[in-house]
Design a protein around this motif. Structure first.
Motif, mmCIF file in Angstrom:
data_model
loop_
_atom_site.group_PDB
_atom_site.id
_atom_site.type_symbol
_atom_site.label_atom_id
_atom_site.label_comp_id
_atom_site.label_asym_id
_atom_site.label_seq_id
_atom_site.Cartn_x
_atom_site.Cartn_y
_atom_site.Cartn_z
ATOM 1 N N GLY A 4 15.092 -0.473 7.004
ATOM 2 C CA GLY A 4 14.617 0.439 8.044
ATOM 3 C C GLY A 4 13.284 0.053 8.641
ATOM 4 N N VAL A 5 13.117 -1.228 8.987
ATOM 5 C CA VAL A 5 11.809 -1.721 9.439
ATOM 6 C C VAL A 5 11.602 -1.404 10.919
ATOM 7 C CG1 VAL A 5 10.422 -3.779 9.835
ATOM 8 C CG2 VAL A 5 11.693 -3.524 7.696
ATOM 9 N N HIS A 6 10.488 -0.735 11.188
ATOM 10 C CA HIS A 6 10.050 -0.444 12.551
ATOM 11 C C HIS A 6 8.674 -1.071 12.773
ATOM 12 C CE1 HIS A 6 12.990 2.891 13.464
ATOM 13 N NE2 HIS A 6 13.084 2.820 12.157
ATOM 14 N N LYS A 7 8.421 -1.516 13.996
ATOM 15 C CA LYS A 7 7.086 -1.962 14.372
ATOM 16 C C LYS A 7 6.802 -1.465 15.781
ATOM 17 C CE LYS A 7 3.130 -3.930 13.961
ATOM 18 N NZ LYS A 7 2.145 -3.435 12.970
ATOM 19 N N ARG A 8 5.727 -0.674 15.899
ATOM 20 C CA ARG A 8 5.333 -0.102 17.187
ATOM 21 C C ARG A 8 3.942 -0.581 17.570
ATOM 22 N NH1 ARG A 8 7.788 3.960 14.222
ATOM 23 N NH2 ARG A 8 5.770 4.656 13.426
ATOM 24 N N PHE A 9 3.743 -0.798 18.858
ATOM 25 C CA PHE A 9 2.442 -1.155 19.405
ATOM 26 C C PHE A 9 2.093 -0.172 20.515
ATOM 27 C CE2 PHE A 9 4.423 -5.150 18.038
ATOM 28 C CZ PHE A 9 3.439 -5.665 17.199
ATOM 29 N N GLU A 10 0.821 0.123 20.636
ATOM 30 C CA GLU A 10 0.354 0.967 21.739
ATOM 31 C C GLU A 10 -0.249 0.086 22.823
ATOM 32 O OE1 GLU A 10 0.853 4.209 21.970
ATOM 33 O OE2 GLU A 10 1.813 4.249 19.984
ATOM 34 N N ARG A 11 0.245 0.194 24.040
ATOM 35 C CA ARG A 11 -0.253 -0.575 25.175
ATOM 36 C C ARG A 11 -0.449 0.345 26.373
ATOM 37 N NH1 ARG A 11 -0.626 -3.736 21.663
ATOM 38 N NH2 ARG A 11 0.071 -5.917 21.544
ATOM 39 N N ASN A 12 -1.708 0.492 26.776
ATOM 40 C CA ASN A 12 -2.029 1.288 27.968
ATOM 41 C C ASN A 12 -1.396 2.675 27.928
ATOM 42 O OD1 ASN A 12 -3.437 -0.953 29.128
ATOM 43 N ND2 ASN A 12 -1.475 -1.795 29.817
ATOM 44 N N GLY A 13 -1.492 3.298 26.769
ATOM 45 C CA GLY A 13 -0.983 4.649 26.623
ATOM 46 C C GLY A 13 0.516 4.737 26.403
ATOM 47 N N HIS A 14 1.172 3.604 26.313
ATOM 48 C CA HIS A 14 2.621 3.590 26.092
ATOM 49 C C HIS A 14 2.926 2.999 24.718
ATOM 50 C CE1 HIS A 14 3.490 4.647 30.273
ATOM 51 N NE2 HIS A 14 2.571 3.754 30.626
ATOM 52 N N THR A 15 3.983 3.503 24.104
ATOM 53 C CA THR A 15 4.426 2.984 22.812
ATOM 54 C C THR A 15 5.525 1.958 23.021
ATOM 55 O OG1 THR A 15 3.899 5.058 21.672
ATOM 56 C CG2 THR A 15 5.435 3.562 20.575
ATOM 57 N N ILE A 16 5.298 0.755 22.506
ATOM 58 C CA ILE A 16 6.290 -0.310 22.583
ATOM 59 C C ILE A 16 6.959 -0.425 21.222
ATOM 60 C CG2 ILE A 16 6.662 -2.786 22.948
ATOM 61 C CD1 ILE A 16 4.125 -2.741 24.709
ATOM 62 N N GLY B 123 4.216 -11.912 6.325
ATOM 63 C CA GLY B 123 3.086 -11.133 5.839
ATOM 64 C C GLY B 123 1.852 -11.219 6.713
ATOM 65 N N LEU B 124 2.036 -11.580 8.001
ATOM 66 C CA LEU B 124 0.915 -11.660 8.924
ATOM 67 C C LEU B 124 0.620 -10.321 9.587
ATOM 68 C CD1 LEU B 124 1.766 -15.079 10.594
ATOM 69 C CD2 LEU B 124 -0.074 -14.628 8.951
ATOM 70 N N ASP B 125 1.510 -9.372 9.428
ATOM 71 C CA ASP B 125 1.323 -8.013 9.928
ATOM 72 C C ASP B 125 2.148 -7.090 9.038
ATOM 73 O OD1 ASP B 125 0.439 -5.900 11.431
ATOM 74 O OD2 ASP B 125 1.371 -6.558 13.319
ATOM 75 N N ARG B 126 1.961 -5.807 9.205
ATOM 76 C CA ARG B 126 2.665 -4.823 8.383
ATOM 77 C C ARG B 126 3.565 -3.964 9.260
ATOM 78 N NH1 ARG B 126 -0.340 -4.351 3.427
ATOM 79 N NH2 ARG B 126 -2.325 -5.484 3.570
ATOM 80 N N PRO B 127 4.694 -3.516 8.732
ATOM 81 C CA PRO B 127 5.567 -2.647 9.527
ATOM 82 C C PRO B 127 4.934 -1.283 9.756
ATOM 83 C CG PRO B 127 6.360 -2.791 7.261
ATOM 84 C CD PRO B 127 5.238 -3.771 7.381
ATOM 85 N N SER B 128 5.299 -0.658 10.850
ATOM 86 C CA SER B 128 4.862 0.721 11.095
ATOM 87 C C SER B 128 5.580 1.673 10.155
ATOM 88 C CB SER B 128 5.137 1.111 12.554
ATOM 89 O OG SER B 128 4.483 0.237 13.443
ATOM 90 N N ASP C 175 6.816 -5.208 -2.050
ATOM 91 C CA ASP C 175 6.766 -4.649 -0.705
ATOM 92 C C ASP C 175 5.507 -5.176 -0.010
ATOM 93 O OD1 ASP C 175 6.668 -3.150 1.609
ATOM 94 O OD2 ASP C 175 7.039 -1.224 0.632
ATOM 95 N N LEU C 176 5.685 -6.068 0.979
ATOM 96 C CA LEU C 176 4.537 -6.700 1.633
ATOM 97 C C LEU C 176 3.638 -5.682 2.320
ATOM 98 C CD1 LEU C 176 6.143 -9.910 3.212
ATOM 99 C CD2 LEU C 176 5.172 -9.574 0.930
ATOM 100 N N GLY C 177 4.217 -4.597 2.798
ATOM 101 C CA GLY C 177 3.424 -3.592 3.494
ATOM 102 C C GLY C 177 2.491 -2.814 2.592
ATOM 103 N N ARG C 178 2.721 -2.879 1.269
ATOM 104 C CA ARG C 178 1.902 -2.113 0.331
ATOM 105 C C ARG C 178 0.884 -2.982 -0.433
ATOM 106 N NH1 ARG C 178 3.533 3.049 -0.735
ATOM 107 N NH2 ARG C 178 5.506 3.711 0.217
ATOM 108 N N LEU C 179 0.922 -4.283 -0.215
ATOM 109 C CA LEU C 179 -0.016 -5.157 -0.913
ATOM 110 C C LEU C 179 -1.400 -5.062 -0.286
ATOM 111 C CD1 LEU C 179 2.072 -8.434 -1.425
ATOM 112 C CD2 LEU C 179 1.766 -6.532 -3.011
#
Length: 245
Positions: free
Chosen positions: A6-18, A53-58, A68-72
């Motif tokens: 269930g991996v999600h990754k969200r970014f905020e750009r100019n007030g919008h969620t990508i 492991g260069l970023d973590r999931p949302s 779990d890479l997101g918890r290290l």
């Protein structure tokens, strides 16, 4: 090796969620060659970054060898990256003032590898990739294909458990693509676990064990190349292949 739940990754750009990734479930076994394909901007490189492991999931879990890479913590994650993952990116990221050998050796310094061992690993990796006569050449004195092979040698010298490639031929002139793909074929045949984001459909069909097709931040299809690239079940996959083949 990997289990993504269930991996999600969200970014905020100019007030919008990508929503770069929108619920990815995936398993990757030791020794697999996984090719990640799909249209541009549909989450392929984001997925590779999380696997490395260069970023973590949302949200969700990226589990590597039971961890779990997101918890290290940052220190633990950095140590795991250095010990387990070899990265090869679109751009070669070579230091222009260092020779091919020095570029490979420089990657080993943060790992605490001694001088003699750094030299041995660098010479061995460069020779394996056909660069034994280019040890003293600066990046500007090498072709694009040779520079990418130095980048691969740099990753291999770190003795990683797996290799992650992000469009490794996209910055190359067409006539140089073949030599880098040949290196990757040899790595796959050696049993190295490889995860590759690539637009080279023929290469994926020929070499990969599994093809993951992504669109809209989700895995649309996953399976053997003959199924995903030869007889795709999903309309989005068929539509994309019709444009590029």
């Amino acid at each position: 090796m990997y289990e993504l739940i269930g991996v999600h990754k969200r970014f905020e750009r100019n007030g919008h969620t990508i929503r770069a990734l929108d619920g990815v479930d995936l398993r990757i076994e030791d020794g697999d060659f996984l090719a990640i394909q799909g249209p541009t901007g549909q989450g392929k490189s984001t997925l590779l970054v999380l696997l490395g492991g260069l970023d973590r999931p949302s949200d969700g879990q990226v589990v590597f060898d039971g961890r779990d890479l997101g918890r290290l913590g940052e220190v633990e994650l950095a140590a795991l990256r250095a010990r387990s993952f070899g990265f090869v990116f679109q751009t070669f990221n070579l230091i222009p003032t260092l020779t091919a050998q020095e570029n490979v050796e420089a990657a080993l310094v943060p790992l605490g590898v001694g001088v003699a061992e750094r030299r041995r690993r660098a010479l061995e990796a460069l020779a394996e990739l056909g660069l034994g006569e280019r040890l003293g050449h600066l990046p500007a004195e090498l072709s694009g294909g040779q520079q990418q092979r130095v980048a691969i040698a740099r990753a291999l010298a770190m003795d990683p458990k797996l290799m992650l490639f992000d469009e490794p031929t996209s910055a190359l002139d067409p006539e140089l693509v073949g030599e880098v793909l040949d290196v990757m074929r040899d790595l796959a045949r050696s049993g190295m676990t490889m995860i590759v984001v690539t637009h080279e459909i023929g290469f994926a069909r020929e070499v990969a064990d599994t093809v993951v097709f992504m669109d809209g931040g989700v895995v649309v299809e996953s399976g053997p190349p003959a199924e995903v690239l030869g007889a795709p079940k999903h309309e989005r996959t068929r539509s994309f292949l019709a444009k590029v083949l």
